[in-house]
Design a protein around this motif. Sequence first.
Motif, PDB file in Angstrom:
ATOM      1  N   ILE A   1      52.245  42.272  39.001  1.00  0.00           N
ATOM      2  CA  ILE A   1      53.120  42.346  37.828  1.00  0.00           C
ATOM      3  C   ILE A   1      54.158  41.238  37.922  1.00  0.00           C
ATOM      4  CG2 ILE A   1      54.856  43.726  36.635  1.00  0.00           C
ATOM      5  CD1 ILE A   1      53.307  46.216  37.501  1.00  0.00           C
ATOM      6  N   TYR A   2      54.273  40.501  36.846  1.00  0.00           N
ATOM      7  CA  TYR A   2      55.271  39.433  36.722  1.00  0.00           C
ATOM      8  C   TYR A   2      56.164  39.837  35.573  1.00  0.00           C
ATOM      9  CZ  TYR A   2      57.185  34.735  36.204  1.00  0.00           C
ATOM     10  OH  TYR A   2      58.017  33.661  36.126  1.00  0.00           O
ATOM     11  N   ASP A   3      57.255  40.508  35.905  1.00  0.00           N
ATOM     12  CA  ASP A   3      58.097  41.148  34.899  1.00  0.00           C
ATOM     13  C   ASP A   3      59.344  40.324  34.626  1.00  0.00           C
ATOM     14  OD1 ASP A   3      59.012  43.023  33.132  1.00  0.00           O
ATOM     15  OD2 ASP A   3      59.667  44.445  34.655  1.00  0.00           O
ATOM     16  N   THR A   4      59.314  39.486  33.575  1.00  0.00           N
ATOM     17  CA  THR A   4      60.483  38.675  33.244  1.00  0.00           C
ATOM     18  C   THR A   4      61.332  39.292  32.142  1.00  0.00           C
ATOM     19  OG1 THR A   4      59.184  37.403  31.666  1.00  0.00           O
ATOM     20  CG2 THR A   4      59.378  36.517  33.903  1.00  0.00           C
ATOM     21  N   ASP A   5      60.729  40.130  31.311  1.00  0.00           N
ATOM     22  CA  ASP A   5      61.477  40.686  30.182  1.00  0.00           C
ATOM     23  C   ASP A   5      61.675  42.196  30.274  1.00  0.00           C
ATOM     24  OD1 ASP A   5      58.868  41.386  29.753  1.00  0.00           O
ATOM     25  OD2 ASP A   5      58.680  40.365  27.829  1.00  0.00           O
ATOM     26  N   GLY A   6      61.282  42.803  31.385  1.00  0.00           N
ATOM     27  CA  GLY A   6      61.535  44.215  31.587  1.00  0.00           C
ATOM     28  C   GLY A   6      60.467  45.151  31.057  1.00  0.00           C
ATOM     29  N   ASP A   7      59.436  44.628  30.381  1.00  0.00           N
ATOM     30  CA  ASP A   7      58.414  45.524  29.828  1.00  0.00           C
ATOM     31  C   ASP A   7      57.278  45.778  30.815  1.00  0.00           C
ATOM     32  OD1 ASP A   7      57.053  43.155  29.737  1.00  0.00           O
ATOM     33  OD2 ASP A   7      56.801  43.122  27.561  1.00  0.00           O
ATOM     34  N   GLY A   8      57.167  44.970  31.876  1.00  0.00           N
ATOM     35  CA  GLY A   8      56.194  45.230  32.923  1.00  0.00           C
ATOM     36  C   GLY A   8      54.756  44.980  32.551  1.00  0.00           C
ATOM     37  N   ASN A   9      54.477  44.226  31.480  1.00  0.00           N
ATOM     38  CA  ASN A   9      53.082  44.038  31.101  1.00  0.00           C
ATOM     39  C   ASN A   9      52.590  42.599  31.234  1.00  0.00           C
ATOM     40  OD1 ASN A   9      54.405  42.910  28.973  1.00  0.00           O
ATOM     41  ND2 ASN A   9      53.349  44.064  27.385  1.00  0.00           N
ATOM     42  N   SER A  10      53.244  41.788  32.058  1.00  0.00           N
ATOM     43  CA  SER A  10      52.769  40.440  32.334  1.00  0.00           C
ATOM     44  C   SER A  10      52.231  40.397  33.754  1.00  0.00           C
ATOM     45  CB  SER A  10      53.893  39.418  32.181  1.00  0.00           C
ATOM     46  OG  SER A  10      54.323  39.370  30.852  1.00  0.00           O
ATOM     47  N   LEU A  11      51.052  39.814  33.923  1.00  0.00           N
ATOM     48  CA  LEU A  11      50.422  39.748  35.233  1.00  0.00           C
ATOM     49  C   LEU A  11      50.150  38.305  35.630  1.00  0.00           C
ATOM     50  CD1 LEU A  11      47.677  42.493  34.674  1.00  0.00           C
ATOM     51  CD2 LEU A  11      49.830  42.775  35.890  1.00  0.00           C
ATOM     52  N   THR A  12      50.343  37.990  36.899  1.00  0.00           N
ATOM     53  CA  THR A  12      49.859  36.733  37.450  1.00  0.00           C
ATOM     54  C   THR A  12      48.647  37.074  38.291  1.00  0.00           C
ATOM     55  OG1 THR A  12      51.303  36.889  39.376  1.00  0.00           O
ATOM     56  CG2 THR A  12      52.132  35.653  37.498  1.00  0.00           C
ATOM     57  N   CYS A  13      47.618  36.246  38.180  1.00  0.00           N
ATOM     58  CA  CYS A  13      46.360  36.572  38.849  1.00  0.00           C
ATOM     59  C   CYS A  13      45.842  35.408  39.684  1.00  0.00           C
ATOM     60  CB  CYS A  13      45.296  36.947  37.821  1.00  0.00           C
ATOM     61  SG  CYS A  13      45.710  38.417  36.855  1.00  0.00           S
ATOM     62  N   SER A  14      45.122  35.761  40.730  1.00  0.00           N
ATOM     63  CA  SER A  14      44.448  34.774  41.564  1.00  0.00           C
ATOM     64  C   SER A  14      43.055  35.276  41.870  1.00  0.00           C
ATOM     65  CB  SER A  14      45.235  34.529  42.853  1.00  0.00           C
ATOM     66  OG  SER A  14      45.335  35.727  43.588  1.00  0.00           O
ATOM     67  N   GLY A  15      42.202  34.350  42.278  1.00  0.00           N
ATOM     68  CA  GLY A  15      40.826  34.699  42.582  1.00  0.00           C
ATOM     69  C   GLY A  15      39.981  33.455  42.744  1.00  0.00           C
ATOM     70  N   PRO A  16      38.669  33.628  42.889  1.00  0.00           N
ATOM     71  CA  PRO A  16      37.793  32.481  43.112  1.00  0.00           C
ATOM     72  C   PRO A  16      37.543  31.670  41.833  1.00  0.00           C
ATOM     73  CG  PRO A  16      36.515  34.494  43.058  1.00  0.00           C
ATOM     74  CD  PRO A  16      37.961  34.892  42.955  1.00  0.00           C
TER      75      PRO A  16
ATOM     76  N   ALA B   1      37.764  29.274  47.010  1.00  0.00           N
ATOM     77  CA  ALA B   1      37.855  30.704  47.338  1.00  0.00           C
ATOM     78  C   ALA B   1      39.020  31.394  46.634  1.00  0.00           C
ATOM     79  CB  ALA B   1      37.968  30.884  48.846  1.00  0.00           C
ATOM     80  N   GLU B   2      40.146  30.694  46.471  1.00  0.00           N
ATOM     81  CA  GLU B   2      41.331  31.330  45.883  1.00  0.00           C
ATOM     82  C   GLU B   2      42.169  30.301  45.132  1.00  0.00           C
ATOM     83  OE1 GLU B   2      44.053  34.860  45.828  1.00  0.00           O
ATOM     84  OE2 GLU B   2      42.109  34.699  46.799  1.00  0.00           O
ATOM     85  N   VAL B   3      42.355  30.533  43.841  1.00  0.00           N
ATOM     86  CA  VAL B   3      43.274  29.721  43.038  1.00  0.00           C
ATOM     87  C   VAL B   3      44.202  30.657  42.278  1.00  0.00           C
ATOM     88  CG1 VAL B   3      41.757  27.722  42.728  1.00  0.00           C
ATOM     89  CG2 VAL B   3      41.719  29.560  41.054  1.00  0.00           C
ATOM     90  N   GLN B   4      45.387  30.169  42.002  1.00  0.00           N
ATOM     91  CA  GLN B   4      46.380  30.893  41.193  1.00  0.00           C
ATOM     92  C   GLN B   4      46.361  30.269  39.805  1.00  0.00           C
ATOM     93  OE1 GLN B   4      48.770  33.311  42.412  1.00  0.00           O
ATOM     94  NE2 GLN B   4      49.470  33.590  40.324  1.00  0.00           N
ATOM     95  N   VAL B   5      46.181  31.082  38.769  1.00  0.00           N
ATOM     96  CA  VAL B   5      46.173  30.559  37.407  1.00  0.00           C
ATOM     97  C   VAL B   5      47.613  30.382  36.939  1.00  0.00           C
ATOM     98  CG1 VAL B   5      45.453  30.959  35.026  1.00  0.00           C
ATOM     99  CG2 VAL B   5      43.941  31.561  36.887  1.00  0.00           C
ATOM    100  N   ASP B   6      47.880  29.211  36.369  1.00  0.00           N
ATOM    101  CA  ASP B   6      49.228  28.831  35.950  1.00  0.00           C
ATOM    102  C   ASP B   6      49.563  29.408  34.576  1.00  0.00           C
ATOM    103  OD1 ASP B   6      51.662  27.596  35.899  1.00  0.00           O
ATOM    104  OD2 ASP B   6      50.876  25.638  35.345  1.00  0.00           O
ATOM    105  N   THR B   7      49.449  30.710  34.449  1.00  0.00           N
ATOM    106  CA  THR B   7      49.810  31.418  33.223  1.00  0.00           C
ATOM    107  C   THR B   7      49.892  32.904  33.539  1.00  0.00           C
ATOM    108  OG1 THR B   7      49.301  31.630  30.862  1.00  0.00           O
ATOM    109  CG2 THR B   7      47.458  31.807  32.371  1.00  0.00           C
ATOM    110  N   THR B   8      50.300  33.697  32.588  1.00  0.00           N
ATOM    111  CA  THR B   8      50.320  35.146  32.787  1.00  0.00           C
ATOM    112  C   THR B   8      49.333  35.788  31.830  1.00  0.00           C
ATOM    113  OG1 THR B   8      52.149  35.406  31.226  1.00  0.00           O
ATOM    114  CG2 THR B   8      52.718  35.215  33.560  1.00  0.00           C
ATOM    115  N   PHE B   9      48.906  36.977  32.183  1.00  0.00           N
ATOM    116  CA  PHE B   9      47.969  37.749  31.378  1.00  0.00           C
ATOM    117  C   PHE B   9      48.624  39.071  30.990  1.00  0.00           C
ATOM    118  CE2 PHE B   9      45.470  35.140  34.274  1.00  0.00           C
ATOM    119  CZ  PHE B   9      44.554  34.539  33.418  1.00  0.00           C
TER     120      PHE B   9
END
Length: 160
Positions: free
Chosen positions: A48-63, A74-82
């Motif tokens: 959870i990447y919570d910048t506005d207090g609603d708790g519905n933004s996610l940062t994700c990583s994976g292959p 094997a592992e990259v971090q996507v430069d955005t939120t979901f």
Amino acid sequence: MGRMKPGRILTTVVALGGGMFLLGGSLLRLETQLTGTPGHFRAEHCEIYDTDGDGNSLTCSGPFEAEDGSFRIAEVQVDTTFEEKPTEPVVVTVDGPSAAGAVKNENGVWLIPGTTGLICFLVGAWNVRQAVRSRGAAPSGTNGATSDAGTADRPAPSPS
């Protein structure tokens, strides 16, 4: 001669610094989209990447796997939120086989921060321009006249 007030100086510094930060980040994302390797990212770990207090933004990583199959990471971090964890592979671009981050293939990931950064930078540059122009302006009451301007009203010396 005018001086910039402290509030104007702070606004200018923040506008120039923030503008350069946003513009620089967006140009790096744009460069990755234009020259990088496209492929598919599969979200395995999301936080959870919570910048506005609603708790519905996610940062994700994976292959990541390159579209042409030339390499895998094997592992990259996507430069955005979901808003929610992606269940399907996401189309992203990376700089190369050693990349630690990936950029989502959407114009908004570089266009929005880039435009905001450009506007901030222009506001700061305008403030600097105004400060420089006000320092070069003539002192009030002289109308820009030089010290020789008053000699036209004096009578010419008589020949001896």
